[in-house]
Design a protein around this motif. Sequence first.
Motif, PDB file in Angstrom:
ATOM      1  N   ARG B 137       0.805  -1.135  -0.167  1.00  0.00           N
ATOM      2  CA  ARG B 137      -0.047   0.095   0.116  1.00  0.00           C
ATOM      3  C   ARG B 137       0.891   1.116   0.132  1.00  0.00           C
ATOM      4  O   ARG B 137       0.485   2.139  -0.690  1.00  0.00           O
ATOM      5  CB  ARG B 137      -0.829   0.058   1.187  1.00  0.00           C
ATOM      6  N   ASP B 140       1.865   1.990  -3.317  1.00  0.00           N
ATOM      7  CA  ASP B 140       0.821   2.358  -4.075  1.00  0.00           C
ATOM      8  C   ASP B 140       0.843   3.809  -3.886  1.00  0.00           C
ATOM      9  O   ASP B 140       0.526   4.558  -4.820  1.00  0.00           O
ATOM     10  CB  ASP B 140      -0.419   1.605  -3.688  1.00  0.00           C
ATOM     11  N   VAL B 141       0.956   4.444  -2.650  1.00  0.00           N
ATOM     12  CA  VAL B 141       0.898   5.638  -2.310  1.00  0.00           C
ATOM     13  C   VAL B 141       2.040   6.486  -3.025  1.00  0.00           C
ATOM     14  O   VAL B 141       1.801   7.703  -3.905  1.00  0.00           O
ATOM     15  CB  VAL B 141       1.109   5.992  -0.703  1.00  0.00           C
ATOM     16  N   LEU B 143       3.206   5.396  -5.890  1.00  0.00           N
ATOM     17  CA  LEU B 143       3.119   5.515  -7.175  1.00  0.00           C
ATOM     18  C   LEU B 143       2.013   6.261  -7.626  1.00  0.00           C
ATOM     19  O   LEU B 143       1.725   6.583  -8.660  1.00  0.00           O
ATOM     20  CB  LEU B 143       2.720   3.932  -7.835  1.00  0.00           C
ATOM     21  N   ALA B 144       1.256   7.107  -6.613  1.00  0.00           N
ATOM     22  CA  ALA B 144       0.138   7.815  -6.808  1.00  0.00           C
ATOM     23  C   ALA B 144       0.525   9.258  -7.374  1.00  0.00           C
ATOM     24  O   ALA B 144      -0.296   9.993  -7.893  1.00  0.00           O
ATOM     25  CB  ALA B 144      -0.721   8.013  -5.798  1.00  0.00           C
ATOM     26  N   PHE B 145       1.761   9.537  -7.172  1.00  0.00           N
ATOM     27  CA  PHE B 145       2.358  10.726  -7.721  1.00  0.00           C
ATOM     28  C   PHE B 145       2.982  10.309  -9.120  1.00  0.00           C
ATOM     29  O   PHE B 145       3.989   9.824  -9.038  1.00  0.00           O
ATOM     30  CB  PHE B 145       3.438  11.194  -6.754  1.00  0.00           C
ATOM     31  N   PRO B 146       2.322  11.163 -10.101  1.00  0.00           N
ATOM     32  CA  PRO B 146       2.666  10.679 -11.427  1.00  0.00           C
ATOM     33  C   PRO B 146       4.040  11.162 -11.845  1.00  0.00           C
ATOM     34  O   PRO B 146       4.423  12.254 -11.488  1.00  0.00           O
ATOM     35  CB  PRO B 146       1.693  11.082 -12.121  1.00  0.00           C
TER      36      PRO B 146
ATOM     37  N   SER C 291      -2.186  14.427  -8.010  1.00  0.00           N
ATOM     38  CA  SER C 291      -2.022  12.870  -7.591  1.00  0.00           C
ATOM     39  C   SER C 291      -3.565  12.471  -7.446  1.00  0.00           C
ATOM     40  O   SER C 291      -3.857  11.146  -7.962  1.00  0.00           O
ATOM     41  CB  SER C 291      -1.195  12.537  -6.468  1.00  0.00           C
ATOM     42  N   PHE C 294      -4.923  11.684 -10.845  1.00  0.00           N
ATOM     43  CA  PHE C 294      -4.115  10.503 -11.225  1.00  0.00           C
ATOM     44  C   PHE C 294      -4.722   9.202 -10.603  1.00  0.00           C
ATOM     45  O   PHE C 294      -5.023   8.196 -11.439  1.00  0.00           O
ATOM     46  CB  PHE C 294      -2.552  10.453 -10.996  1.00  0.00           C
TER      47      PHE C 294
END
Lengths: 343, 301, 315
Positions: B137, B140-141, B143-146, C291, C294
């Motif tokens: 998780r 995932d966090v 990876l949430a910043f593109p 984000s 996204f």
Amino acid sequence: MISKDNVLEVRNLQTSFSTDKGEVRAVDGVSFDVPKGKTIGIVGESGSGKSITSLSILRLLAENGKIKGGEIRYKGEDLTKVSEKRMRELRGNEISMIFQEPMTSLNPVYTVGQQISEALISHQGMNKKQAMVRSVELLKLVGIPSPEKRVKAYPFELSGGMRQRVMIAMSLACDPEILIADEPTTALDVTIQAQILELIKDLQERLGMSVIFITHDLGVVAETCDYVAVMYAGQVVEYSDIRTLFKQPKHPYSIGLLNSLPRHDIDQEKLMPIKGNVPSPHEMPTGCRFAPRCPAATDLCRAKMPELMTDDSGNQIRCWIYSDEWPGEKEVNVYGETRIAKG
Amino acid sequence: MSEETVNHPVTAKKVNPQLESFKQFWRRLAKNRAALIGGIMILFFVIMAFLGPWIISTFTDWEPNKTSVANKLQGPSAEHWFGTDSFGRDIFTRIVFGMKLTLYVGFLSVFVGGIVGVILGIVSGYYGGKVDTIIMRLMDVLLAFPGILLALAIVAVLGGSLTNVIIAVGIFSVPAFARIVRGSTLSVKKLEYIDAVRALGASDFRIIFKHILPNVMSPIIVQASLRIATAILTGAGLAFLGLGAQPPAPEWGAMLNEGRQYMYEAGHVALFPGLMIVVVVLAFNIFGDGVRDALDPKMKK
Amino acid sequence: MTKYIIRRLLQTIPVLIGVTILVFSLMHLVPGDAAKIIAGEGASDQTVENIRERLGLNDPLYVQYGTFVGNAVQGDLGSSIRSGRPVMDEIGARFWVTFELAFYSTIVAVFLGLIAGIISAVRHYTLTDVTVMIIALFGLSMPNFWFGLLLIQWFAIGNWMPESLEFLKMRPSGWGDDWRQVVLPVLTLGTGGAAIIARMTRSSMLEVIGQDYIRTARAKGLTERIVVYRHALKNALIPVVTVVGLEFGGFLGGAVLTETIFAINGMGRLTIDAIRTRDFPMVQGTVLVISVLFVVVNLLVDVSYRYLNKRIDLN
Ligand SMILES: Nc1ncnc2c1ncn2[C@@H]1O[C@H](COP(=O)(O)OP(=O)(O)O)[C@@H](O)[C@H]1O
Ligand code: SF4
Ligand SMILES: [Mg+2]
């Protein structure tokens, strides 16, 4: 076999693949006839080149595969030489094929009806609607319940047996002259296997087409075929009518195969108690390919490959025992059976 | 082909079945043209990073930061191969000196991010359960910043400098490693021989180091190579935004940023640093592709 | 399917919580005293104390976080330190600019990438394939900000341009005055993405072409064109869908650079300006909005992938 009316004659077919480790001769000397309206079986262990033989007939080999020699005569035309366009006219129309893997042989993103229709539209000039109507008929023909509904189903909604029926319906769409069935039941449950076999036999009789039935299961051959070609390591080693093969098999490999056939037993999974292993395609014996395993092998066998010879009754055999040059005993004992050598 | 392997009985349980092919892997790698070309290019760049500045300082009187207002914004010539910038500095010299910075950002950030990612991935895959959930998780966090945004946010906090760029890009690389290594660990863990080794009383630590790590090495190499490419691009991007190495460091992204103002009158100032970034990144991408193909015989012809 | 959507939604919650925590921490991870940094050098103690008070930095952390999330959910992301205007207003004015930029870039990337990938796959191991793949490799290795600079240079400096393309010469100055200004920024962002999609499409196509059902289609006597475009393509596109979401996100992030080069007033430039001026609430705001956007896009992509893949998955 003089009176035979053959729709297809395969002569000394050679097919090879180019791989990292060099050229692999997957099929190297396959000959057999397919008489009109008859079923011929091609038997052999896995890896003996059965599938490649059938794919060669339809010229559907993988990109690295190539027919290197021989002839495939279909009603007088040599399929190894005809144009790709002509091949497309024949595929699915006059010669069609069912594959071993019903689970993966249907396109997951199209409905059953769409996939059956395609052949009808491209070969018979039907429009979409006509093709759908015909698809329903075909599904009914292969025994699929409520075909009107199933025609709209996606492959994932069908069981393996049902999918194989769909494959059969698809292959029969254009009333083919020849149906090639490459181990159509291997991937299915035993009970379903029997149903599908029965279906193919029944359709063959009703529609009068010729069937090339590929299997590694001699028991199935006994039930369905008129003629049999036994394959070993990319070659046909014996080709004969079904009675002869089962009563008096000639090639030591055929004898071994039949001997290992459990009598009155349905479970045929262990077909191969013949000692030794199939030679790897990279290191084929120079002489007879069965020699390393053959109980009757002689120096001649190991040195020189026997040709496929036709005997008095028209059957074919690839073994030195039945030639004038046989150097061994007159009476040859193979797997507990005695054969009289020719020489 | 496949039948040969299928028929092969699994006899030797204690021998790592995948390790046997490691030698084979190297042989395949050497035969893979892409891997070879990429590898040679990378080697060349590394040598250039170390020897280049020395050669230039020993045999010429060029210096990366020697300004000469009289010579500013000159196009490429025999004297200045890549021309000069707005301070009259020799761009070729600066590029040679900057190679080290670029590789530094690429290797170091991926090394740091890789180590953290590999550890997290192995722990996650090996122990599973809650630990796994939490770690994944967390990834995932991140990876949430593109794209570059995560690195940007980190640099925003830490301030712009080469070290901070390395940290930022390192953190940015962690999730990719963690995910890949976790997947490989899971599949290795399922192998029979791991059970056998455990039955013999090996500790978790030993199993991870002796048996799992070697097995996940190949995907790590592929990932590292591809990540270095991304890291260099990201680092250059941050420098271009003025958030990386500070002037007068000959960092290529920063040079691009300086050249940007003179694009209309002296396009070469921005051209060469950009080209160099492309070439270096290309080398790592080619190498990564090659290694992956060598690893995955399925995709061969 | 519904179950999947619900599960996927539930999975998003911890991610969003994590994102807010991280974004919230931005200000607290600043080495030294954030308030002092914001106030700038030489600010009086009183000014610093005022800033601290205004940002609520004196409250316990969990209270601060609670307030932050509570306000954020209501659309309140605080006020910009520099302009004093609400962060949300500043973002709102620029959100669509960046969104459009990323959206058009995605379309361009998908369009170019698919064509290149399909051509490559259909002609695999030919000169065409090798050429396309080498171009794609370059596209992948090129810093897009540099590519953008090159585009500006080529289009704006050359005298070769026909009248009809004159608009490209315009010194880009933000959105709105002329939609055609979108062309260069979109090309800048889109080409790198196109390279990724081309590579992905190619390998996906090659994998599909090796499948049994393609052989079945050929065995029906269909032409190669129908086999490739009807039978292979549809299957091959499914995994490509997953990259589209990632690409879109990448473009949102990449907008920071592209907007800087082209002087576009979007969220990207807002972020960069905020970072340069240490306007932390603004940085928090843009990073959070981008984000969250996204995450939402990825959610949509995952669900549609699942939907498309439904038939295959159950095999
Ligand atoms: N695409 C290929 N590339 C290389 N070798 C192949 C390929 N396809 C089949 N072969 C070789 O051809 C041989 C015969 O295969 P096949 O005809 O499928 O056997 P089977 O009798 O089980 O149907 C196999 O031993 C395999 O090694
Ligand atoms: S040729 Fe010789 S080795 Fe081959 S099958 Fe006949 S007897 Fe056996
Ligand atoms: Mg087969």
